[in-house]
Design a protein around this motif. Structure first.
Motif, PDB file in Angstrom:
ATOM      1  N   MET A  38       0.956  -1.106  -0.129  1.00  0.00           N
ATOM      2  CA  MET A  38       0.173   0.269  -0.135  1.00  0.00           C
ATOM      3  C   MET A  38       1.195   1.026  -0.213  1.00  0.00           C
ATOM      4  N   ASP A  39       1.845   1.037   0.912  1.00  0.00           N
ATOM      5  CA  ASP A  39       2.515   2.421   0.816  1.00  0.00           C
ATOM      6  C   ASP A  39       3.406   2.420  -0.295  1.00  0.00           C
ATOM      7  N   LEU A  40       3.793   1.205  -0.729  1.00  0.00           N
ATOM      8  CA  LEU A  40       4.407   1.538  -1.929  1.00  0.00           C
ATOM      9  C   LEU A  40       3.942   2.252  -3.530  1.00  0.00           C
ATOM     10  N   ILE A  41       2.621   1.710  -3.566  1.00  0.00           N
ATOM     11  CA  ILE A  41       1.452   2.344  -3.851  1.00  0.00           C
ATOM     12  C   ILE A  41       1.323   3.772  -3.895  1.00  0.00           C
ATOM     13  N   PHE A  42       1.631   4.509  -3.056  1.00  0.00           N
ATOM     14  CA  PHE A  42       1.225   5.765  -3.065  1.00  0.00           C
ATOM     15  C   PHE A  42       2.428   6.093  -2.884  1.00  0.00           C
ATOM     16  N   PHE A  43       3.630   5.977  -2.770  1.00  0.00           N
ATOM     17  CA  PHE A  43       4.872   6.784  -3.159  1.00  0.00           C
ATOM     18  C   PHE A  43       4.921   6.958  -4.445  1.00  0.00           C
ATOM     19  N   LEU A  44       5.282   6.022  -5.191  1.00  0.00           N
ATOM     20  CA  LEU A  44       4.855   5.048  -6.778  1.00  0.00           C
ATOM     21  C   LEU A  44       3.970   6.925  -7.112  1.00  0.00           C
ATOM     22  N   LEU A  45       2.552   7.002  -6.446  1.00  0.00           N
ATOM     23  CA  LEU A  45       1.984   7.482  -6.976  1.00  0.00           C
ATOM     24  C   LEU A  45       2.317   9.700  -7.063  1.00  0.00           C
ATOM     25  N   ALA A  55       4.896  16.373   0.212  1.00  0.00           N
ATOM     26  CA  ALA A  55       4.087  16.531   2.130  1.00  0.00           C
ATOM     27  C   ALA A  55       3.959  15.316   2.009  1.00  0.00           C
ATOM     28  N   VAL A  56       3.278  14.818   1.075  1.00  0.00           N
ATOM     29  CA  VAL A  56       2.872  13.222   0.977  1.00  0.00           C
ATOM     30  C   VAL A  56       3.860  12.762   0.822  1.00  0.00           C
ATOM     31  N   LEU A  57       4.870  12.409   0.513  1.00  0.00           N
ATOM     32  CA  LEU A  57       5.994  11.523   0.476  1.00  0.00           C
ATOM     33  C   LEU A  57       6.955  11.664   2.036  1.00  0.00           C
ATOM     34  N   TYR A  58       6.959  12.826   2.191  1.00  0.00           N
ATOM     35  CA  TYR A  58       7.196  12.529   3.814  1.00  0.00           C
ATOM     36  C   TYR A  58       6.449  12.384   4.809  1.00  0.00           C
ATOM     37  N   LEU A  59       4.992  12.228   4.631  1.00  0.00           N
ATOM     38  CA  LEU A  59       4.061  11.668   5.923  1.00  0.00           C
ATOM     39  C   LEU A  59       4.349  10.268   5.667  1.00  0.00           C
ATOM     40  N   LEU A  60       4.383   9.532   4.866  1.00  0.00           N
ATOM     41  CA  LEU A  60       4.657   8.387   3.714  1.00  0.00           C
ATOM     42  C   LEU A  60       5.941   7.761   5.203  1.00  0.00           C
ATOM     43  N   LEU A  61       7.350   8.495   5.489  1.00  0.00           N
ATOM     44  CA  LEU A  61       8.061   8.457   5.917  1.00  0.00           C
ATOM     45  C   LEU A  61       7.996   8.122   7.380  1.00  0.00           C
ATOM     46  N   GLY A  62       6.864   9.335   7.543  1.00  0.00           N
ATOM     47  CA  GLY A  62       6.279   8.912   9.463  1.00  0.00           C
ATOM     48  C   GLY A  62       7.029  10.737   9.498  1.00  0.00           C
ATOM     49  N   ALA A  63       6.959  11.468   9.220  1.00  0.00           N
ATOM     50  CA  ALA A  63       7.540  12.896   9.328  1.00  0.00           C
ATOM     51  C   ALA A  63       5.946  13.790   9.188  1.00  0.00           C
ATOM     52  N   GLU A  64       5.630  13.825  10.188  1.00  0.00           N
ATOM     53  CA  GLU A  64       4.415  14.349   9.675  1.00  0.00           C
ATOM     54  C   GLU A  64       5.115  16.266  10.258  1.00  0.00           C
ATOM     55  N   THR A  93      12.615   3.052   5.528  1.00  0.00           N
ATOM     56  CA  THR A  93      11.562   2.495   5.373  1.00  0.00           C
ATOM     57  C   THR A  93      10.390   3.453   5.798  1.00  0.00           C
ATOM     58  N   PHE A  94       9.256   3.001   5.334  1.00  0.00           N
ATOM     59  CA  PHE A  94       8.586   4.008   5.563  1.00  0.00           C
ATOM     60  C   PHE A  94       7.926   3.840   6.964  1.00  0.00           C
ATOM     61  N   GLY A  95       7.642   5.140   7.493  1.00  0.00           N
ATOM     62  CA  GLY A  95       7.208   5.491   9.037  1.00  0.00           C
ATOM     63  C   GLY A  95       8.329   4.993   9.562  1.00  0.00           C
ATOM     64  N   ALA A  96      10.004   5.424   9.007  1.00  0.00           N
ATOM     65  CA  ALA A  96      10.970   4.982   9.669  1.00  0.00           C
ATOM     66  C   ALA A  96      10.976   5.977  11.355  1.00  0.00           C
ATOM     67  N   PHE A  97      10.643   7.672  10.692  1.00  0.00           N
ATOM     68  CA  PHE A  97      10.369   8.671  11.958  1.00  0.00           C
ATOM     69  C   PHE A  97       9.420   8.501  12.816  1.00  0.00           C
ATOM     70  N   THR A  98      10.079   8.268  14.441  1.00  0.00           N
ATOM     71  CA  THR A  98       8.708   8.769  14.465  1.00  0.00           C
ATOM     72  C   THR A  98       8.863   9.884  15.400  1.00  0.00           C
ATOM     73  N   THR A  99       9.914  10.812  15.694  1.00  0.00           N
ATOM     74  CA  THR A  99      10.272  12.240  16.270  1.00  0.00           C
ATOM     75  C   THR A  99       9.335  12.719  15.965  1.00  0.00           C
ATOM     76  N   GLY A 100       8.318  13.450  16.853  1.00  0.00           N
ATOM     77  CA  GLY A 100       7.074  14.462  16.585  1.00  0.00           C
ATOM     78  C   GLY A 100       7.130  15.918  16.503  1.00  0.00           C
TER      79      GLY A 100
END
Lengths: 479, 166
Positions: free
Chosen positions: B1-8, B41-50, B120-127
């Motif tokens: 799912m993440d990959l599809i979003f990333f490619l898109l 911005a969506v790509l950053y979100l995918l990595l978990g960097a909200e 990896t997707f969602g790798a960042f957890t820093t808020g």
């Protein structure tokens, strides 16, 4: 909370910022075309206080704000150098601007704020601080270059400087992001520790790419080949005292950054970037000196000459030795004074064409004599500071066994003698043009700046020892 | 799912980036830039960097782009006229050199990819909290000094853009 020592290390920048804000507030008391009698003095007082603070901070070396700044004698040397150039700029700019009814508090404020950036560049120990310092210095410089808004050439110069400068900053920032991606830190010492540790170092090819990107950004700031083409256009178009400032202070600060970043952070991969640097140095000297030969506009000529001089300094950087660093410091100080003097003389004339110099010796003998001193020093004749500057640079190259670089460098600087001598010759042999009588003596502050520059130029030509000692002391702490 | 979003969104970003340069009308270019910013911005979100994603949207896609569009509309910029002079060396050399640069980068990444860490997707957890802490501790000085930069920008805008009082 930072302690008192750390605040002292940041004091010069704080004083400059406060002085700039004070001048901006004071400006509101004047109308647009009024003279501002007290302002140059106030700016000079600010610069003087900042210089005292730099000396005090330099007396107790150390780092500040979690290693963001490092105040050592290297940083102190450059801080004092850019402050001195700033003082000369204030002295020569105020009569220049008054004559054009364009004196304003913003001018002095921008000048002081740009010095904040250069002073930070000299003391930064962090790529983020380096970047912010460069941006502060550059953006203020772009505005200063376009300060005379009714002048089309000044507008063109500011726009060109801004567009190309932003592009170059992009390269620099891209390099910073690479190095952060590779090492996970932006602190110069930590980068060096990671790059130097074979177990955790990233592939050297990657580090070299990051170094090359940052080198491209910094080469623009020092106007080295192949990023030199902006320099003549900007220096020709900008108000002359501003050109004098731009060719001395931001360049010296950029060299400080270049030395600190490459001789600490990228030291472990030095075998990758040193050959590149030597090639850039050679190309810069050749391009600068050959292009200067064809110029008839003296400001433009000095622009090309500043490219060539950046090439000489890069030779000493490429020597990659303590002697090389002290030669860089020595030459930058010498170049700042002699080049500033030459630009300040151009600022006095009606125009900057070579024909405007015809018969200057008869119209204004003292000014012509001072100009001859500055030009002789730029050629590198003995008994002037330029001679020892070049001597130490090429000596450091020979000690580093860069014989080809030293030889070709000397050859190009012999070529350079031609175009500097041409100015001296027209000043002393050509008749005074029709309709131009004797010239009024320059304003007292300009005279002070010129005499000071000439005294330093000749003084260092006879007694170079103390500055060289200081430069050598300042180069030792760098690593 | 993440990959599809990333490619898109990665392809949207690249597509908008190309369109930004190719478009003749400034407004179309500005709109493409908004597309680039938004998909980044969506790509950053995918990595978990909200936090970065939110800042990207607010600062770039919001504030800066609104300013761009305002300026374009105020200046009433029309379609770009083709420049009279064709600069042959830059035309002839520019595209091949760009291709060489991209190929070199691709080669480097390909050659070195085993030695690089992967994200990896969602790798960042820093808020926002951690970012705030480090901003006001380790990065206090750069944060404060940036205010000088902003001051210069304001001063510069006034110097260059104020009206002559005569």
């Amino acid at each position: 909370m930072p302690n008192a020592e750390e605040l002292l290390r940041f004091l010069p920048e704080m004083i400059l910022t406060l002085a700039a804000i004070f001048l901006m507030l004071w400006e509101s008391r004047y109308d647009e075309h009024d003279e501002r009698p007290g302002m140059p003095a106030a700016a000079l007082i600010g610069l003087g206080l900042a210089a005292v603070a730099s000396i005090l901070a330099g007396a107790a070396p150390g780092s500040a704000f979690r290693n963001m700044l490092i105040v050592d004698s290297f940083a102190t040397f450059f801080r004092l150098l850019v402050l001195a150039v700033g003082a000369l700029a204030v002295l020569s700019a105020s009569p220049f601007l008054r004559q054009r009814r364009a004196e304003g508090g913003e001018f002095y404020a921008l000048l002081l704020l740009s010095l904040v950036g250069q002073s930070l560049m000299a003391a930064s120990n962090e790529l983020i601080m380096v970047f912010i310092g460069i941006e502060i210095s550059s953006i203020a410089s772009y505005v200063l270059a376009g300060y005379l808004r009714d002048d089309k050439r000044a507008n063109e110069s500011a726009l060109k400087y801004f567009l190309l400068g932003s592009f170059a900053t992009g390269f620099l920032l891209y390099g910073v992001s690479w190095i952060y991606g590779l090492t996970g830190t932006t602190n110069l010492n930590e980068i060096a520790a990671i790059l130097g540790n074979a177990d955790i170092a990233p592939n050297a090819m990657f580090s070299a790419v990051a170094a090359a990107l940052m080198l491209a950004g910094l080469c623009f700031k020092v106007s080295a080949f192949p990023f030199q083409s902006w320099a003549p256009d900007v220096y020709q178009g900008a108000p002359t005292p501003v050109s004098a400032f731009l060719s001395a202070a931001p360049k010296a600060a950029a060299f400080a950054t270049l030395l600190r970043v490459f001789f600490t952070a990228f030291e472990p991969v030095s075998d990758r970037w040193l050959p590149l640097l030597a090639a850039v140095a050679l190309a810069t000297m050749v391009i600068g000196n050959l292009a200067a030969l064809w110029q008839t506009d003296v400001k433009r000529l000095l622009g090309y000459s500043s490219i060539a001089n950046a090439g000489y300094v890069l030779v000493a950087v490429a020597a990659h030795s303590t002697l090389g660093i002290s030669a860089v410091l020595f030459y930058l100080a010498v170049y700042a004074v002699m080049n500033f003097g030459a630009f300040a003389v151009v600022a006095l004339l009606e125009g900057s064409e070579l024909s405007d110099f015809h018969g200057l010796a008869k119209r204004q003998p003292v000014t012509a004599g001072l100009m001859a001193v500055f030009l002789a020093s730029l050629i590198g004749l003995p008994l002037t500071a330029g001679f020892f500057g070049k001597f130490y640079i090429f000596k450091s190259a020979i000690d580093a066994e860069l014989y080809w670089l030293a030889g070709l460098g000397l050859l190009t600087s012999a070529v350079a003698a031609f175009y500097y001598l041409r100015i001296i010759v027209v000043m002393y042999t050509k008749p005074v043009p029709e309709g131009r009588g004797e010239m009024a003596a320059p304003a007292a502050s300009v005279q002070a700046a010129l005499v000071f520059s000439a005294a330093v130029t000749i003084g260092l030509g006879v007694f170079p020892g103390w500055l060289l000692d200081w430069a050598t002391r300042s180069s030792g702490l760098l690593r | 799912m993440d990959l599809i979003f990333f490619l898109l969104f990665a392809s949207i970003a690249v597509g908008c980036g190309i369109s930004l340069v190719v478009q003749k009308h400034p407004i179309a270019s500005a709109l493409s830039l908004i597309g680039v910013m938004g998909s980044l911005a969506v790509l950053y979100l995918l990595l978990g960097a909200e936090f970065i994603a939110a800042v990207q949207l607010i600062v770039y896609a919001g504030a800066i782009m609104v300013l761009f569009v305002f300026v374009i509309m105020l200046l009433n910029a029309a379609e770009e006229a083709p420049s009279r002079k064709t600069n042959w060396p830059s035309r002839l050399l520019g595209v091949p050199l760009l291709a060489v640069f991209v190929a070199l980068l691709a080669y480097l990444f390909d050659k070195m990819s085993p030695s690089l860490g992967t994200v990896t997707f969602g790798a960042f957890t820093t808020g926002g909290k951690q970012i705030g802490r480090s901003l006001f501790n380790n990065y206090l000085l750069p944060f404060e000094v940036t205010s000088v930069l902003v001051l210069i920008a304001i001063l510069g805008a006034i110097v260059l853009a104020r009206k002559e009082i005569d």
